[in-house]
Write a protein that holds these residues in place. Structure first.
Motif, PDB file in Angstrom:
ATOM      1  N   THR A 300       0.825  -1.158   0.110  1.00 25.69           N
ATOM      2  CA  THR A 300      -0.019  -0.049   0.012  1.00 25.69           C
ATOM      3  C   THR A 300       1.046   1.254   0.038  1.00 25.69           C
ATOM      4  OG1 THR A 300      -0.147   0.189   2.320  1.00 25.69           O
ATOM      5  CG2 THR A 300      -1.950  -1.094   1.146  1.00 25.69           C
ATOM      6  N   HIS A 301       0.114   2.320  -0.476  1.00 29.64           N
ATOM      7  CA  HIS A 301       1.043   3.612  -0.631  1.00 29.64           C
ATOM      8  C   HIS A 301       0.136   4.706   0.057  1.00 29.64           C
ATOM      9  CE1 HIS A 301       3.261   6.909  -2.678  1.00 29.64           C
ATOM     10  NE2 HIS A 301       2.236   7.582  -2.686  1.00 29.64           N
ATOM     11  N   THR A 302       0.656   5.468   0.762  1.00 28.04           N
ATOM     12  CA  THR A 302      -0.179   6.250   1.574  1.00 28.04           C
ATOM     13  C   THR A 302      -0.240   7.783   0.749  1.00 28.04           C
ATOM     14  OG1 THR A 302       0.246   5.581   3.661  1.00 28.04           O
ATOM     15  CG2 THR A 302      -0.733   7.649   3.728  1.00 28.04           C
ATOM     16  N   MET A 303      -1.435   8.406   0.504  1.00 27.49           N
ATOM     17  CA  MET A 303      -1.258   9.801   0.053  1.00 27.49           C
ATOM     18  C   MET A 303      -1.813  10.712   1.054  1.00 27.49           C
ATOM     19  SD  MET A 303      -3.463   9.053  -3.453  1.00 27.49           S
ATOM     20  CE  MET A 303      -3.565  10.798  -3.993  1.00 27.49           C
ATOM     21  N   TYR A 304      -0.789  11.784   1.578  1.00 29.57           N
ATOM     22  CA  TYR A 304      -0.949  12.657   2.504  1.00 29.57           C
ATOM     23  C   TYR A 304      -1.222  13.731   1.808  1.00 29.57           C
ATOM     24  CZ  TYR A 304       1.299   9.437   5.869  1.00 29.57           C
ATOM     25  OH  TYR A 304       1.356   8.226   6.830  1.00 29.57           O
ATOM     26  N   PHE A 305      -2.362  14.613   2.361  1.00 28.29           N
ATOM     27  CA  PHE A 305      -2.766  16.152   1.834  1.00 28.29           C
ATOM     28  C   PHE A 305      -2.510  16.973   2.865  1.00 28.29           C
ATOM     29  CE2 PHE A 305      -5.258  12.689  -0.112  1.00 28.29           C
ATOM     30  CZ  PHE A 305      -5.288  13.145  -1.370  1.00 28.29           C
ATOM     31  N   ILE A 306      -1.640  17.919   2.464  1.00 25.73           N
ATOM     32  CA  ILE A 306      -1.297  18.976   3.470  1.00 25.73           C
ATOM     33  C   ILE A 306      -2.031  20.318   2.953  1.00 25.73           C
ATOM     34  CG2 ILE A 306       0.843  18.095   3.930  1.00 25.73           C
ATOM     35  CD1 ILE A 306       2.198  19.884   2.154  1.00 25.73           C
ATOM     36  N   ASN A 307      -1.960  21.409   3.693  1.00 31.25           N
ATOM     37  CA  ASN A 307      -2.756  22.731   3.507  1.00 31.25           C
ATOM     38  C   ASN A 307      -1.812  23.656   2.678  1.00 31.25           C
ATOM     39  OD1 ASN A 307      -1.154  23.081   5.617  1.00 31.25           O
ATOM     40  ND2 ASN A 307      -2.817  23.807   7.027  1.00 31.25           N
ATOM     41  N   CYS A 339       5.186   6.815   0.505  1.00 31.48           N
ATOM     42  CA  CYS A 339       4.054   7.661   0.414  1.00 31.48           C
ATOM     43  C   CYS A 339       4.240   8.671  -0.487  1.00 31.48           C
ATOM     44  CB  CYS A 339       3.801   8.194   2.003  1.00 31.48           C
ATOM     45  SG  CYS A 339       5.084   9.281   2.426  1.00 31.48           S
ATOM     46  N   SER A 340       3.377   9.580  -0.830  1.00 32.44           N
ATOM     47  CA  SER A 340       3.288  10.890  -1.495  1.00 32.44           C
ATOM     48  C   SER A 340       2.543  12.024  -0.870  1.00 32.44           C
ATOM     49  CB  SER A 340       2.676  10.778  -2.910  1.00 32.44           C
ATOM     50  OG  SER A 340       1.296  10.271  -2.830  1.00 32.44           O
ATOM     51  N   VAL A 341       3.134  13.171  -1.076  1.00 31.00           N
ATOM     52  CA  VAL A 341       2.602  14.593  -0.312  1.00 31.00           C
ATOM     53  C   VAL A 341       1.910  15.255  -1.224  1.00 31.00           C
ATOM     54  CG1 VAL A 341       3.122  16.369   1.249  1.00 31.00           C
ATOM     55  CG2 VAL A 341       4.414  14.019   1.346  1.00 31.00           C
ATOM     56  N   TRP A 342       0.590  15.588  -1.056  1.00 25.43           N
ATOM     57  CA  TRP A 342      -0.254  16.424  -2.156  1.00 25.43           C
ATOM     58  C   TRP A 342      -0.817  17.759  -1.479  1.00 25.43           C
ATOM     59  CZ3 TRP A 342      -1.263  14.091  -7.004  1.00 25.43           C
ATOM     60  CH2 TRP A 342      -0.716  12.811  -7.014  1.00 25.43           C
ATOM     61  N   GLY A 343      -0.864  18.628  -2.248  1.00 22.26           N
ATOM     62  CA  GLY A 343      -1.541  20.065  -1.947  1.00 22.26           C
ATOM     63  C   GLY A 343      -2.999  19.798  -1.796  1.00 22.26           C
ATOM     64  N   PRO A 344      -3.559  21.048  -1.292  1.00 27.02           N
ATOM     65  CA  PRO A 344      -4.968  21.026  -0.939  1.00 27.02           C
ATOM     66  C   PRO A 344      -5.983  21.593  -2.159  1.00 27.02           C
ATOM     67  CG  PRO A 344      -4.080  23.184  -0.542  1.00 27.02           C
ATOM     68  CD  PRO A 344      -2.878  22.342  -1.105  1.00 27.02           C
ATOM     69  N   THR A 345      -5.512  21.912  -3.331  1.00 27.75           N
ATOM     70  CA  THR A 345      -6.471  22.163  -4.132  1.00 27.75           C
ATOM     71  C   THR A 345      -7.196  20.924  -4.935  1.00 27.75           C
ATOM     72  OG1 THR A 345      -4.875  22.314  -6.198  1.00 27.75           O
ATOM     73  CG2 THR A 345      -4.873  24.312  -4.725  1.00 27.75           C
ATOM     74  N   CYS A 346      -7.846  21.182  -5.773  1.00 27.36           N
ATOM     75  CA  CYS A 346      -8.755  20.203  -6.413  1.00 27.36           C
ATOM     76  C   CYS A 346      -7.988  19.801  -7.859  1.00 27.36           C
ATOM     77  CB  CYS A 346     -10.094  20.531  -6.651  1.00 27.36           C
ATOM     78  SG  CYS A 346     -11.121  20.668  -5.233  1.00 27.36           S
ATOM     79  N   ASP A 347      -6.599  20.323  -7.939  1.00 34.74           N
ATOM     80  CA  ASP A 347      -6.027  20.014  -9.333  1.00 34.74           C
ATOM     81  C   ASP A 347      -5.098  18.803  -9.195  1.00 34.74           C
ATOM     82  OD1 ASP A 347      -4.592  19.958 -11.711  1.00 34.74           O
ATOM     83  OD2 ASP A 347      -4.159  22.340 -11.538  1.00 34.74           O
ATOM     84  N   GLY A 348      -5.051  17.866 -10.253  1.00 31.83           N
ATOM     85  CA  GLY A 348      -4.053  16.634  -9.954  1.00 31.83           C
ATOM     86  C   GLY A 348      -2.792  17.247 -10.111  1.00 31.83           C
ATOM     87  N   LEU A 349      -2.408  18.231 -10.557  1.00 32.76           N
ATOM     88  CA  LEU A 349      -1.036  18.548 -10.705  1.00 32.76           C
ATOM     89  C   LEU A 349      -0.519  18.964  -9.144  1.00 32.76           C
ATOM     90  CD1 LEU A 349       1.294  19.307 -12.759  1.00 32.76           C
ATOM     91  CD2 LEU A 349       0.103  21.802 -12.892  1.00 32.76           C
ATOM     92  N   ASP A 350      -1.116  19.251  -8.543  1.00 33.49           N
ATOM     93  CA  ASP A 350      -0.990  19.694  -7.056  1.00 33.49           C
ATOM     94  C   ASP A 350      -0.286  18.738  -6.230  1.00 33.49           C
ATOM     95  OD1 ASP A 350      -0.393  21.355  -5.028  1.00 33.49           O
ATOM     96  OD2 ASP A 350      -2.479  21.670  -4.458  1.00 33.49           O
TER      97      ASP A 350
END
Length: 448
Positions: A300-307, A339-350
């Motif tokens: 498994t791979h965890t996607m973390y969303f930060i602000n 894991c991976s770290v993602w931004g808060p917007t609704c854009d997949g590029l984030d």
């Protein structure tokens, strides 16, 4: 109604402290949910001191585009740096805090006519050019300008190459432009170059300085008798674990060989060198999801969303080619996992980090990112309604004693105690003890 701009309050830290401990204190206050920066003014002062120690002949002209935080600009102005401005707005910012026009170079080789007229109106006379059309524009709007010809000399490797956009060829184009400027009756007083932002090669400065020496002779021969400025541009590293010692040795040696005459004024345009390490970003994990690895169904791979994300502070990942590193604020003892770290917007590029390894994080945990002061805040936007992080400036009490006396800084900007509440709430918690008295010896060493 005139809007009065509020001064940025600087928290004076008494006793032992660290950026990580301060971030933890702010987070544990329970009032902080949005991302924020801690800015260490002491880091800026230390880097100024180091620069003057290693390259005493080279005057730093801070590249405002790197980070136009007014407090950073004001601190550098208080220390005595000059400024590299690229637009009317940057010139307005620097002159608004009382910096004299002769401490500014308008270092944009392709300027808008209205910006040239503004520079002329406020007395910023020194500016760069690299083309015939720019000479014609300057002849029309500011014939009294003091010009510096920008040549191209690229580093073998750079974080952001600039020669693809600016700089004339030093052998085929520059001599012709120097002659043309003389025909137009324009004064060329020097040569500039920029090896590339975040350059990883040091010998390129020696090559560029040698080329500049040759053009000083050409300029003198075609009628520019007052060639007196050499601008060696930027490209200097600014990360916590980087050093300018090697590049300074190359520059000092080349200057002694090609410009031994001290009547030539040597300036540089460092940006990330002063800004990067002074800013540490804190961002909170507000969501997470587990996904199955494409390579192995059992993993498994965890996607973390930060602000904060690539439309905010992490625009540097896209535009400045930075490799950011996430550190958990608190160590929970778990084994780091994919894991991976993602931004808060609704854009997949984030996506901040497409692939990394972190300990297991819970919603509400915080990550810190160091060396985040360069090419982050000036480009950040509130896209999708997410706020740009606020900046919390701090300084050691001993250094605050002298900085508060240096214009354009003022004593009213320095607040005793450790501000731990949200700036929007306007509250603070007093320090556990009174600020220590000034120690002039410490400050004198820092500001030499």
């Amino acid at each position: 109604m005139k809007v009065v701009e509020e001064e940025q309050l600087i928290t004076v830290m008494d006793g032992p402290w660290s950026t990580t401990d301060l971030i933890r204190e702010i987070v544990e206050s329970g009032t902080q949910e949005d991302p924020f920066y801690v800015m260490d003014l002491g880091e800026v002062v230390a880097r100024y001191h180091r620069w003057k120690e290693l390259m005493p002949r080279v005057e730093p002209f801070y590249a405002v585009k790197c980070n136009d935080d007014k407090l950073l600009v004001s601190t550098l102005a208080a220390l005595g740096t000059g400024f590299d401005c690229a637009s009317k707005a940057e010139i307005e910012l620097v002159t608004s805090i009382g910096v004299a026009p002769d401490r500014i170079i308008f270092a944009n080789p392709a300027k808008m006519a209205s910006h040239i007229r503004f520079a002329s109106a406020v007395g910023v006379d020194v500016m760069t050019f690299d083309s015939e059309t720019e000479l014609m524009k300057i002849k029309q709007y500011m014939p009294h300008a003091q010009l510096v010809i920008r040549i191209r000399c690229d580093a073998a490797s750079a974080q952001c190459p600039l020669g693809i956009k600016f700089g004339c060829d030093p052998v085929t184009e520059a001599p012709r432009l120097l002659k043309l400027a003389a025909v137009f009756g324009l004064d060329v007083i020097g040569v500039s170059f920029h090896v590339g932002s975040g350059a990883s090669e040091t010998d390129v400065y020696a090559r560029a300085i040698a080329l500049s020496r040759a053009l000083f002779l050409v300029g003198h021969n075609v009628g520019h008798k007052a060639m007196r400025i050499l601008d060696i541009g930027g490209g200097f590293p600014g990360g916590t674990h980087t050093s300018i010692q090697e590049v300074s040795a190359v520059i000092n040696s080349a200057l002694e060989e090609h410009f031994p005459d001290r009547s030539v004024r040597v300036i540089a345009e460092p940006g990330r060198y002063f800004a990067a390490a002074a800013y540490t970003l804190a961002a909170m994990v507000h969501a997470k999801r587990e996904v199955t690895s494409k390579e192995c169904a059992d993993e498994t791979h965890t996607m973390y969303f930060i602000n904060d994300g690539v439309y905010g502070s992490f625009n540097c990942v896209l535009y400045d080619h930075q490799h950011v590193v996430a550190e958990p604020l608190n160590d929970n003892g778990s084994v780091p996992a994919p894991c991976s770290v993602w931004g808060p917007t609704c854009d997949g590029l984030d996506c901040v980090l497409p692939a990394t390894r972190l300990p297991s994080l819970a919603i509400g945990d915080w990550l810190i990112f160091r060396d985040m002061g360069a090419y982050t805040l000036p480009v950040a936007s509130p896209f999708n309604g997410f706020p740009v992080p606020t900046v919390r400036p701090v300084v050691d009490a001993r250094l605050a004693c002298i900085l508060k006396e240096l214009r354009p800084l003022s004593a009213s900007q320095f607040a005793a105690g450790r501000v731990v509440e949200s700036p929007a709430l306007g509250t603070s918690r007093p320090a556990s003890r009174a600020a220590s008295p000034c120690r002039a010896v410490f400050v004198e060493c820092a500001l030499k």
